[in-house]
Design a protein around this motif. Structure first.
Motif, PDB file in Angstrom:
ATOM      1  N   ALA A  84       4.077   8.683   7.750  1.00  0.00           N
ATOM      2  CA  ALA A  84       3.895   7.201   7.665  1.00  0.00           C
ATOM      3  C   ALA A  84       2.588   6.562   7.253  1.00  0.00           C
ATOM      4  N   PRO A  85       1.550   7.108   7.815  1.00  0.00           N
ATOM      5  CA  PRO A  85       0.210   6.391   7.500  1.00  0.00           C
ATOM      6  C   PRO A  85      -0.294   6.209   6.076  1.00  0.00           C
ATOM      7  N   ASN A  86       0.179   7.679   5.339  1.00  0.00           N
ATOM      8  CA  ASN A  86      -0.144   7.723   3.792  1.00  0.00           C
ATOM      9  C   ASN A  86       0.607   6.581   3.178  1.00  0.00           C
ATOM     10  N   LEU A  87       2.074   6.472   3.241  1.00  0.00           N
ATOM     11  CA  LEU A  87       2.755   5.430   2.753  1.00  0.00           C
ATOM     12  C   LEU A  87       1.991   3.971   2.896  1.00  0.00           C
ATOM     13  N   TRP A  88       1.898   3.657   4.143  1.00  0.00           N
ATOM     14  CA  TRP A  88       1.296   2.485   4.489  1.00  0.00           C
ATOM     15  C   TRP A  88      -0.051   2.136   3.964  1.00  0.00           C
ATOM     16  N   GLN A 125      -8.461   6.291   6.004  1.00  0.00           N
ATOM     17  CA  GLN A 125      -8.215   6.211   7.413  1.00  0.00           C
ATOM     18  C   GLN A 125      -6.697   6.751   7.659  1.00  0.00           C
ATOM     19  N   ALA A 126      -5.830   6.283   6.766  1.00  0.00           N
ATOM     20  CA  ALA A 126      -4.517   6.781   6.801  1.00  0.00           C
ATOM     21  C   ALA A 126      -4.321   8.144   6.655  1.00  0.00           C
ATOM     22  N   LEU A 127      -5.272   8.921   5.845  1.00  0.00           N
ATOM     23  CA  LEU A 127      -5.260  10.491   5.613  1.00  0.00           C
ATOM     24  C   LEU A 127      -5.959  11.030   6.980  1.00  0.00           C
ATOM     25  N   TYR A 128      -6.824  10.509   7.578  1.00  0.00           N
ATOM     26  CA  TYR A 128      -7.280  10.862   8.871  1.00  0.00           C
ATOM     27  C   TYR A 128      -6.199  10.834   9.761  1.00  0.00           C
ATOM     28  N   ALA A 129      -5.351   9.746  10.033  1.00  0.00           N
ATOM     29  CA  ALA A 129      -4.322   9.631  10.930  1.00  0.00           C
ATOM     30  C   ALA A 129      -3.437  10.678  10.610  1.00  0.00           C
ATOM     31  N   THR A 130      -2.818  10.941   9.318  1.00  0.00           N
ATOM     32  CA  THR A 130      -2.080  11.824   9.081  1.00  0.00           C
ATOM     33  C   THR A 130      -2.340  13.396   9.478  1.00  0.00           C
ATOM     34  N   LEU A 131      -3.456  13.724   8.993  1.00  0.00           N
ATOM     35  CA  LEU A 131      -3.777  15.185   9.403  1.00  0.00           C
ATOM     36  C   LEU A 131      -4.078  15.275  10.826  1.00  0.00           C
ATOM     37  N   ALA A 132      -4.472  14.135  11.571  1.00  0.00           N
ATOM     38  CA  ALA A 132      -4.311  14.269  13.237  1.00  0.00           C
ATOM     39  C   ALA A 132      -2.787  14.432  13.517  1.00  0.00           C
ATOM     40  N   GLY A 133      -2.117  13.925  12.894  1.00  0.00           N
ATOM     41  CA  GLY A 133      -0.579  13.866  13.232  1.00  0.00           C
ATOM     42  C   GLY A 133      -0.010  15.401  12.878  1.00  0.00           C
ATOM     43  N   VAL A 134      -0.431  15.773  11.786  1.00  0.00           N
ATOM     44  CA  VAL A 134       0.038  17.329  11.467  1.00  0.00           C
ATOM     45  C   VAL A 134      -0.423  18.089  12.600  1.00  0.00           C
ATOM     46  N   GLY A 135      -1.720  18.031  13.071  1.00  0.00           N
ATOM     47  CA  GLY A 135      -2.257  19.061  14.201  1.00  0.00           C
ATOM     48  C   GLY A 135      -1.610  18.432  15.378  1.00  0.00           C
ATOM     49  N   GLY A 136      -1.354  17.322  15.465  1.00  0.00           N
ATOM     50  CA  GLY A 136      -0.629  17.107  16.856  1.00  0.00           C
ATOM     51  C   GLY A 136       0.593  17.374  16.880  1.00  0.00           C
ATOM     52  N   ALA A 160     -15.547  10.702  13.360  1.00  0.00           N
ATOM     53  CA  ALA A 160     -14.761  10.589  12.291  1.00  0.00           C
ATOM     54  C   ALA A 160     -14.532   9.339  11.515  1.00  0.00           C
ATOM     55  N   ILE A 161     -14.412   8.393  12.378  1.00  0.00           N
ATOM     56  CA  ILE A 161     -14.129   6.884  11.662  1.00  0.00           C
ATOM     57  C   ILE A 161     -15.373   6.676  10.776  1.00  0.00           C
ATOM     58  N   HIS A 162     -16.684   6.993  11.304  1.00  0.00           N
ATOM     59  CA  HIS A 162     -17.697   6.738  10.328  1.00  0.00           C
ATOM     60  C   HIS A 162     -17.662   7.649   9.144  1.00  0.00           C
ATOM     61  N   PHE A 163     -17.524   8.860   9.221  1.00  0.00           N
ATOM     62  CA  PHE A 163     -17.366   9.884   8.289  1.00  0.00           C
ATOM     63  C   PHE A 163     -16.317   9.332   7.096  1.00  0.00           C
ATOM     64  N   VAL A 164     -15.277   8.870   7.674  1.00  0.00           N
ATOM     65  CA  VAL A 164     -14.036   8.343   6.539  1.00  0.00           C
ATOM     66  C   VAL A 164     -14.792   7.213   5.972  1.00  0.00           C
ATOM     67  N   GLN A 165     -15.444   6.103   6.650  1.00  0.00           N
ATOM     68  CA  GLN A 165     -15.953   5.103   5.973  1.00  0.00           C
ATOM     69  C   GLN A 165     -16.928   5.329   5.207  1.00  0.00           C
ATOM     70  N   ALA A 222       2.175   3.223  11.335  1.00  0.00           N
ATOM     71  CA  ALA A 222       1.654   2.256  10.209  1.00  0.00           C
ATOM     72  C   ALA A 222       0.550   1.375  10.706  1.00  0.00           C
ATOM     73  N   VAL A 223       0.479   1.213  11.920  1.00  0.00           N
ATOM     74  CA  VAL A 223      -0.324  -0.127  12.238  1.00  0.00           C
ATOM     75  C   VAL A 223      -1.951   0.523  12.521  1.00  0.00           C
ATOM     76  N   LEU A 224      -2.472   1.522  13.149  1.00  0.00           N
ATOM     77  CA  LEU A 224      -3.654   1.519  13.608  1.00  0.00           C
ATOM     78  C   LEU A 224      -4.394   1.970  12.400  1.00  0.00           C
ATOM     79  N   PRO A 225      -4.287   2.933  11.572  1.00  0.00           N
ATOM     80  CA  PRO A 225      -5.188   3.175  10.169  1.00  0.00           C
ATOM     81  C   PRO A 225      -5.411   1.802   9.441  1.00  0.00           C
TER      82      PRO A 225
END
Length: 386
Positions: A60-64, A333-344, A316-321, A114-117
């Motif tokens: 979801a995060p990458n799509l959104w 930010q979506a990719l950050y959420a996505t990789l977190a999702g994969v790991g989670g 991590a947020i600052h690194f992505v920014q 879809a929301v947080l990133p």
């Protein structure tokens, strides 16, 4: 004030959204597995159900994120995603068999993620050049988390797990309301070099792939914590009220860190903060897996949440920014959420199977090894000035 002259920072409306969003996580992280356990599911099935929303974070995060960057309508995506999260979750009141719950977990989390990133990108746009103030906004998410953990823990202890779905739906509707109150961010004038290269070029810059791999490893290491900590502590004889208080303690430590994070960022490099977060995470999982029956050790392990989540997330947020700039912030930010999702998701799945066969100590040992491996990778692959 935001970075754009004459545009005030909507501090309380941004903070209010974080409060509501992480209040929902405060209901999910400690209690979702207990709810599934109350329905009679065995550990492997619980791990699978908890993993489904995390798997949605892989899609979801990458799509959104792509849609948000392409259209610029990030706030609309946040509002629609928040509303559909609540509407689709309401299906849980109809049935509670495994496959129906699996469908509900998948559908509502597709919109939830879809929301947080997108909101992180909105917040950074409001902050502009004052991005170091991010932690001052984000700390209200931790306040929402802690209040939910404590109050919902007491409610569930008194009324039982049957009230859990209604409480979750109420928080989801609050997220939708808060999203409606957030104003559109100011339009910044981007520098020419901002557009010099594309998203993929930025993604393959030195250290960036290693960072995203380690994001996945961090969340993988959190698998047994988010999936089985409450069950683990109940088995050790802790009451649900105390379990809620222990979850809350971790977030109190996180809030304290957020209050001083602006000064921490001025002293320590992102590389040092990230590596330290992983090393502390490795220690924390070993303590939870072997010595959680000692309350003093358990308290100490929960205080370490300040590093394993708080410091890691802000860094991590600052690194992505820094790496993706304003134009590609949504996708970054979506990719950050996505990789977190994969790991989670992998963390929830492996912990379900290992927990059932080999028990808590070995499950948390795998988590500790994952965090330690990530610390080594970042120490080798990130430069000191990162």
């Amino acid at each position: 004030m935001s970075a754009v002259a004459g545009s005030p920072l909507p501090y309380w409306r941004l903070s209010g959204f974080y409060f509501a969003y992480f209040a929902l996580l405060g209901g999910v992280a400690p209690f979702l597995s207990l709810y599934f356990e109350s329905l009679g599911f065995e550990p492997a099935r619980i791990g699978e159900l908890v993993a489904i929303p995390m798997l949605m974070r892989c899609v979801a995060p990458n799509l959104w994120g792509w849609l948000g960057d392409a259209t610029g309508q990030r706030l609309l995506i946040v509002r629609v995603g928040a509303l559909l999260t609540a509407l689709t979750f309401a299906g849980i009141f109809w049935r509670q068999d495994y496959w129906w719950l699996a469908a509900i977990m998948a559908l509502h989390s597709f919109f939830w993620h879809a929301v947080l990133p997108q909101f992180e990108a909105i917040t950074l746009a409001h902050l502009g050049s004052q991005s170091s103030r991010y932690s001052q906004l984000r700390l209200w998410g931790s306040v929402g988390f802690i209040l939910t953990v404590v109050l919902l823990g007491l409610l569930l202890q008194r009324e039982g797990m049957g009230v859990y779905p209604m409480a979750m739906l109420g928080i989801m509707l609050l997220i939708s309301l808060c999203s409606a109150l957030v104003p559109s961010p100011p339009q910044h004038v981007a520098a020419t070099q901002e557009h010099a290269d594309g998203f993929l070029q930025r993604l393959w810059r030195p250290g960036v792939p290693a960072f995203f791999l380690c994001v996945a490893l961090m969340q993988l290491s959190h698998g047994p914590y988010y999936t089985f900590l409450s069950i683990h502590l109940e088995a050790l004889g802790y009451g649900r009220g105390l379990i809620g208080a222990l979850w809350a303690l971790g977030v109190v430590a996180e809030i304290v860190l957020f209050l001083v994070m602006r000064r921490v960022l001025a002293v320590f490099s992102l590389r040092r903060l990230l590596v330290a977060s992983f090393l502390i995470a490795s220690l924390r999982w070993l303590l939870l897996g072997t010595l959680a029956d000692y309350l003093s050790v358990l308290i100490f392990a929960q205080v370490l949440h300040a590093a394993t989540f708080g410091a890691f997330h802000v860094a991590a947020i600052h690194f992505v920014q820094q790496r993706f700039g304003e134009k590609y912030q949504g996708q970054g930010q979506a990719l950050y959420a996505t990789l977190a999702g994969v790991g989670g998701a992998l963390g929830a799945l492996y912990s379900g199977y290992v927990w059932q066969e080999l028990g808590p100590a070995l499950t948390f040992a795998v988590a500790a090894a994952s965090a330690f491996s990530a610390a080594l990778i970042l120490a080798l692959r990130l430069r000191e000035d990162d």
